[in-house]
Structure formats: C-alpha cells, structure tokens
Design a protein around this motif. Sequence first.
Motif, PDB file in Angstrom:
ATOM      1  N   PRO C  47      35.548  30.468  55.893  1.00 54.52           N
ATOM      2  CA  PRO C  47      33.950  29.938  56.110  1.00 54.52           C
ATOM      3  C   PRO C  47      33.258  31.352  56.657  1.00 54.52           C
ATOM      4  O   PRO C  47      32.323  31.807  56.330  1.00 54.52           O
ATOM      5  CB  PRO C  47      33.945  28.934  57.135  1.00 54.52           C
ATOM      6  CG  PRO C  47      35.211  28.312  56.620  1.00 54.52           C
ATOM      7  CD  PRO C  47      36.310  29.268  56.392  1.00 54.52           C
ATOM      8  N   LYS C  48      33.925  31.737  57.729  1.00 45.92           N
ATOM      9  CA  LYS C  48      33.266  33.151  58.338  1.00 45.92           C
ATOM     10  C   LYS C  48      33.062  34.238  57.431  1.00 45.92           C
ATOM     11  O   LYS C  48      31.922  34.704  57.450  1.00 45.92           O
ATOM     12  CB  LYS C  48      34.168  33.751  59.461  1.00 45.92           C
ATOM     13  CG  LYS C  48      33.531  34.485  60.302  1.00 45.92           C
ATOM     14  CD  LYS C  48      34.316  34.788  61.513  1.00 45.92           C
ATOM     15  CE  LYS C  48      35.708  35.418  61.367  1.00 45.92           C
ATOM     16  NZ  LYS C  48      36.238  35.771  62.647  1.00 45.92           N
ATOM     17  N   SER C  49      33.993  34.468  56.537  1.00 51.00           N
ATOM     18  CA  SER C  49      33.770  35.576  55.468  1.00 51.00           C
ATOM     19  C   SER C  49      32.472  35.080  54.550  1.00 51.00           C
ATOM     20  O   SER C  49      31.682  35.840  54.262  1.00 51.00           O
ATOM     21  CB  SER C  49      34.969  35.553  54.693  1.00 51.00           C
ATOM     22  OG  SER C  49      34.887  36.484  53.865  1.00 51.00           O
ATOM     23  N   SER C  50      32.469  33.708  54.239  1.00 47.79           N
ATOM     24  CA  SER C  50      31.416  33.303  53.453  1.00 47.79           C
ATOM     25  C   SER C  50      30.163  33.354  54.144  1.00 47.79           C
ATOM     26  O   SER C  50      28.982  33.863  53.396  1.00 47.79           O
ATOM     27  CB  SER C  50      31.641  31.904  52.897  1.00 47.79           C
ATOM     28  OG  SER C  50      32.812  31.964  52.048  1.00 47.79           O
ATOM     29  N   PHE C  51      29.980  32.908  55.336  1.00 48.51           N
ATOM     30  CA  PHE C  51      28.758  32.914  56.042  1.00 48.51           C
ATOM     31  C   PHE C  51      28.418  34.634  56.240  1.00 48.51           C
ATOM     32  O   PHE C  51      27.122  34.733  56.106  1.00 48.51           O
ATOM     33  CB  PHE C  51      28.773  32.378  57.381  1.00 48.51           C
ATOM     34  CG  PHE C  51      28.750  30.777  57.444  1.00 48.51           C
ATOM     35  CD1 PHE C  51      27.572  30.272  57.295  1.00 48.51           C
ATOM     36  CD2 PHE C  51      29.737  30.014  57.789  1.00 48.51           C
ATOM     37  CE1 PHE C  51      27.306  28.872  57.366  1.00 48.51           C
ATOM     38  CE2 PHE C  51      29.882  28.627  57.893  1.00 48.51           C
ATOM     39  CZ  PHE C  51      28.413  28.015  57.720  1.00 48.51           C
ATOM     40  N   THR C  52      29.141  35.486  56.374  1.00 49.73           N
ATOM     41  CA  THR C  52      28.822  36.626  56.651  1.00 49.73           C
ATOM     42  C   THR C  52      28.305  37.479  55.279  1.00 49.73           C
ATOM     43  O   THR C  52      27.340  38.226  55.287  1.00 49.73           O
ATOM     44  CB  THR C  52      30.053  37.466  57.111  1.00 49.73           C
ATOM     45  OG1 THR C  52      30.565  36.788  58.379  1.00 49.73           O
ATOM     46  CG2 THR C  52      29.585  38.839  57.666  1.00 49.73           C
ATOM     47  N   GLY C  53      29.067  37.023  54.174  1.00 51.31           N
ATOM     48  CA  GLY C  53      28.865  37.486  52.932  1.00 51.31           C
ATOM     49  C   GLY C  53      27.068  36.973  52.558  1.00 51.31           C
ATOM     50  O   GLY C  53      26.199  37.824  52.182  1.00 51.31           O
ATOM     51  N   LYS C  54      26.768  35.696  52.817  1.00 53.42           N
ATOM     52  CA  LYS C  54      25.582  35.366  52.327  1.00 53.42           C
ATOM     53  C   LYS C  54      24.466  35.900  53.460  1.00 53.42           C
ATOM     54  O   LYS C  54      23.293  36.421  53.070  1.00 53.42           O
ATOM     55  CB  LYS C  54      25.364  33.796  52.732  1.00 53.42           C
ATOM     56  CG  LYS C  54      25.991  32.808  51.733  1.00 53.42           C
ATOM     57  CD  LYS C  54      25.797  31.436  51.548  1.00 53.42           C
ATOM     58  CE  LYS C  54      26.511  30.684  50.807  1.00 53.42           C
ATOM     59  NZ  LYS C  54      26.665  30.590  49.466  1.00 53.42           N
ATOM     60  N   TRP C  55      24.762  36.206  54.568  1.00 58.46           N
ATOM     61  CA  TRP C  55      23.918  36.972  55.747  1.00 58.46           C
ATOM     62  C   TRP C  55      23.546  38.226  55.002  1.00 58.46           C
ATOM     63  O   TRP C  55      22.403  38.734  54.902  1.00 58.46           O
ATOM     64  CB  TRP C  55      24.669  37.288  56.950  1.00 58.46           C
ATOM     65  CG  TRP C  55      23.779  37.767  57.780  1.00 58.46           C
ATOM     66  CD1 TRP C  55      23.793  39.326  58.016  1.00 58.46           C
ATOM     67  CD2 TRP C  55      22.758  37.347  58.735  1.00 58.46           C
ATOM     68  NE1 TRP C  55      22.697  39.501  59.008  1.00 58.46           N
ATOM     69  CE2 TRP C  55      22.280  38.570  59.572  1.00 58.46           C
ATOM     70  CE3 TRP C  55      22.297  36.238  59.237  1.00 58.46           C
ATOM     71  CZ2 TRP C  55      21.380  38.293  60.482  1.00 58.46           C
ATOM     72  CZ3 TRP C  55      21.390  35.921  60.181  1.00 58.46           C
ATOM     73  CH2 TRP C  55      20.755  37.083  60.711  1.00 58.46           C
ATOM     74  N   CYS C  56      24.415  38.886  54.581  1.00 57.64           N
ATOM     75  CA  CYS C  56      24.356  40.412  53.922  1.00 57.64           C
ATOM     76  C   CYS C  56      23.564  40.368  52.767  1.00 57.64           C
ATOM     77  O   CYS C  56      22.743  41.084  52.705  1.00 57.64           O
ATOM     78  CB  CYS C  56      25.668  41.049  53.794  1.00 57.64           C
ATOM     79  SG  CYS C  56      26.708  41.503  54.906  1.00 57.64           S
ATOM     80  N   ALA C  57      23.865  39.304  52.045  1.00 53.05           N
ATOM     81  CA  ALA C  57      23.189  39.116  50.619  1.00 53.05           C
ATOM     82  C   ALA C  57      21.551  38.934  50.885  1.00 53.05           C
ATOM     83  O   ALA C  57      20.450  39.369  50.473  1.00 53.05           O
ATOM     84  CB  ALA C  57      23.648  37.853  49.887  1.00 53.05           C
ATOM     85  N   LYS C  58      21.211  37.916  52.201  1.00 50.79           N
ATOM     86  CA  LYS C  58      19.996  37.453  52.641  1.00 50.79           C
ATOM     87  C   LYS C  58      19.141  38.999  53.189  1.00 50.79           C
ATOM     88  O   LYS C  58      18.123  39.277  52.665  1.00 50.79           O
ATOM     89  CB  LYS C  58      19.975  36.548  53.727  1.00 50.79           C
ATOM     90  CG  LYS C  58      20.352  35.292  53.270  1.00 50.79           C
ATOM     91  CD  LYS C  58      20.748  34.236  54.608  1.00 50.79           C
ATOM     92  CE  LYS C  58      21.089  32.860  53.858  1.00 50.79           C
ATOM     93  NZ  LYS C  58      20.258  31.754  54.237  1.00 50.79           N
ATOM     94  N   GLU C  59      20.110  39.850  54.056  1.00 48.44           N
ATOM     95  CA  GLU C  59      19.493  40.937  54.614  1.00 48.44           C
ATOM     96  C   GLU C  59      19.115  41.830  53.251  1.00 48.44           C
ATOM     97  O   GLU C  59      17.973  42.689  53.341  1.00 48.44           O
ATOM     98  CB  GLU C  59      20.183  41.561  55.435  1.00 48.44           C
ATOM     99  CG  GLU C  59      20.452  40.806  56.729  1.00 48.44           C
ATOM    100  CD  GLU C  59      19.164  41.074  57.794  1.00 48.44           C
ATOM    101  OE1 GLU C  59      18.249  41.924  57.300  1.00 48.44           O
ATOM    102  OE2 GLU C  59      19.005  40.403  58.715  1.00 48.44           O
TER     103      GLU C  59
END
Lengths: 138, 138, 138
Positions: C47-59
């Motif tokens: 999950p941590k990796s997925s949350f961080t990936g989505k964060w990068c995508a949003k930014e």
Amino acid sequence: EQNAALSVKGIGIDTEMLNSLSLDNPNFVKRNYTEREIRDCQNKPDPKSSFTGKWCAKEAVVKAISSFASSVGSKIPTTQGAGAPLLDIEIINDEKGVPQVKLEGFAKTVCQQLNIRDVKVSISHSDTYAVAVAACEE
Amino acid sequence: EQNAALSVKGIGIDTEMLNSLSLDNPNFVKRNYTEREIRDCQNKPDPKSSFTGKWCAKEAVVKAISSFASSVGSKIPTTQGAGAPLLDIEIINDEKGVPQVKLEGFAKTVCQQLNIRDVKVSISHSDTYAVAVAACEE
Amino acid sequence: EQNAALSVKGIGIDTEMLNSLSLDNPNFVKRNYTEREIRDCQNKPDPKSSFTGKWCAKEAVVKAISSFASSVGSKIPTTQGAGAPLLDIEIINDEKGVPQVKLEGFAKTVCQQLNIRDVKVSISHSDTYAVAVAACEE
C-alpha cells in the motif's frame, strides 16, 4: 499562433544523484550555468538540489533535441560532444513556477535548423536525486 | 511523410534499481534481450547499467502502448501478461546515441492494429538506478 | 472524436521517496486521496508504494497543467498553493492497468478553462521511491 497545435517529436529524460556534480568547482558552475541561473539557485532553500535539477533539465533538453533530429532523419550534429558546456540552455522558472527553456548559441542554431518551435521541461527532486523530462515540438 | 505531424496518445515511465534484475541468469537475459542488445550492453563500460536501462526502456514502451490503447478506447490485449518476455522490443542507439525502438512479433502486431506510427524512448542512469520514458504516436 | 489527433502542450514529472509522505496520518490521507483510491491502495501488495505512486501521479498532473497554461500564455491560477489538497485529481487504473486521471472541482474547472481535453499519466516504483510522468493535451 501561440495556441496552434504542436506535436511532440523528441523526448528526453535525465537523472542525477545530488552529490554527483562538481558544484564546488567554480569553473564547472560558470561553464554550465548562466549568471541568472546561478543567482536563482543560490537563492533557493537547497542550492545543490536546484543546481542538480537544472542540470537534469539541460541534459533532458539535449536528449530531446537529439531525439527530434533522429525522428525527422536529420544528419546535423545536435551536440558538441560529451564534455560540451550546458551554458546555451538556460532553465528559469516563470511566475507559475514552470521551468522555461531559453536557448542561445549552438543549441539555438540547432533548433532553428530543425524547425523546433518549443521545448518543454519538468523537474522533480527527492532527498538524494533529481530527475527531469523534456519534449521537443515542431 | 517522415516529417508529418505526429501526436502523442500514450506515455510510459519505468525505473529499476541496478541490482534488481536477474542479469546473472543467462535464461533471463536470452528471454528478454536480442543478440544485438546483448552484444551492445556487453561492450559498454558498465554492462549492468546498460542492461537495466534497456529493460526500463522496454517496460516504458509496453506502458506507452497500453496507455495509447486505453486512450483510443481499444479493447485489444496490449501485453502477454506480467512475465511475458521483452524480446519483441529491441532498443538500440542510433549514430546520434538516441535509443531507437524496433518492434517484432506480438508488440509489432499490436502497434499495427492500433495504428501506432512511432514509439520514442529516452533513458537515463544514476549510480544506483535507471529510468526511461516512452511516448507513442499515431 | 476520441481518435482525433491530440497535441501535447504540457508535461510534468514527480518523484518521491517511499518514506516521505505522512501516510500514517489519516487526515493527510483523507485530504489527498479519494475513498476509491484509498480502497485501491489498501488492496495492493504494498500500500505505501501504491499511495506514493498515486501522489507522484497527482503532482505530475498538477505540473503538466501548469506547464500547459504557461505554454498557451494563460494567466489563470492553475494551483491552489503548495499545501492544497490533491483530492481533486483521482488516479485509478483501468482494466488494462493504465492509470486514468479523473478531475473534479478546481482541477476540473482549470482544465475546462484551458481547453485541456486529456491528461495522461504513467507511474513506476522501485524499492525506495516512486516516479510519475504526465502530459496534457488539447
């Protein structure tokens, strides 16, 4: 005119560790960064990170221009060699914080010869490295 | 023709740590790299870095093709599954040092079905990882 | 219509270390991720990796929208400031595993005002960080 449709024909990416550049060497800095870039980076909270981010942006732009040249089948040289200074490619943020690419000298001439109308770039940093991506459009 | 305007409809990015691939396993290498790619990487100063960079480029191309398919609403399968070999996607630098994408087999058929005319890729390495970005154009 | 030629006018990239976000803080998560995204990430192996990936995508999407605005010379604000929540930009994979961008609220209004028709994004993870790239098209 400014709103006319553009199409991407070249892309580039570059990444560098934050400790990989010779930023303590004033000659290195002067060879590769404009006075405006140097002032800009020195005024940032983390100058090393800003210098490295701009470096990645410059390298990504060089790669995108070369990618564009390959894409259109051009044989003209697009770089001045591996050790060539990156002074010709200035990266300065506009009022929105979007890095803008300003070309001079050799890089400008190459883009004119290839009919590249626009070069876009984006930069990101982590604690340990910077990464940038660029796209060239005609 | 070669100069006709292209438009990007798919993008992909991939990154890998330099120690993450099974490059010591000859079967892994043969499944995923062409003979030309293997020769090319083995002749580079840092073969592990070159193999990993090409891997990222191949994965970025797969993602860009899938992104393109989603973008045009196509339902055709764009991958052969998570463990599918990447042999069909060959990455070789041209004389300018720009990585060129040569498609064979399944990947080639998919691109023909989707009317993808061109796939561009760019690669970068640091001491510890590689990263690549790809764009698909019709 | 869906197949009409698009042209890229904005690009963005973002990278984050996997331990850099306040993912243990429920308020942080609720401010920046939709319920669908939270469920999606919690169901992933890491999950941590997925949350961080989505964060990068949003930014990366925010940067691509700002890049687009600069490219067309628009003066409208494209962000709500550095601490603005990223809830408006939802990143959910489609059935091909391609991340799709769904905009709401402020981000949606900005894209409508700028005539941005499509925003594409791609995400990659390593053991220690995530990176994403985005492109905006009219």
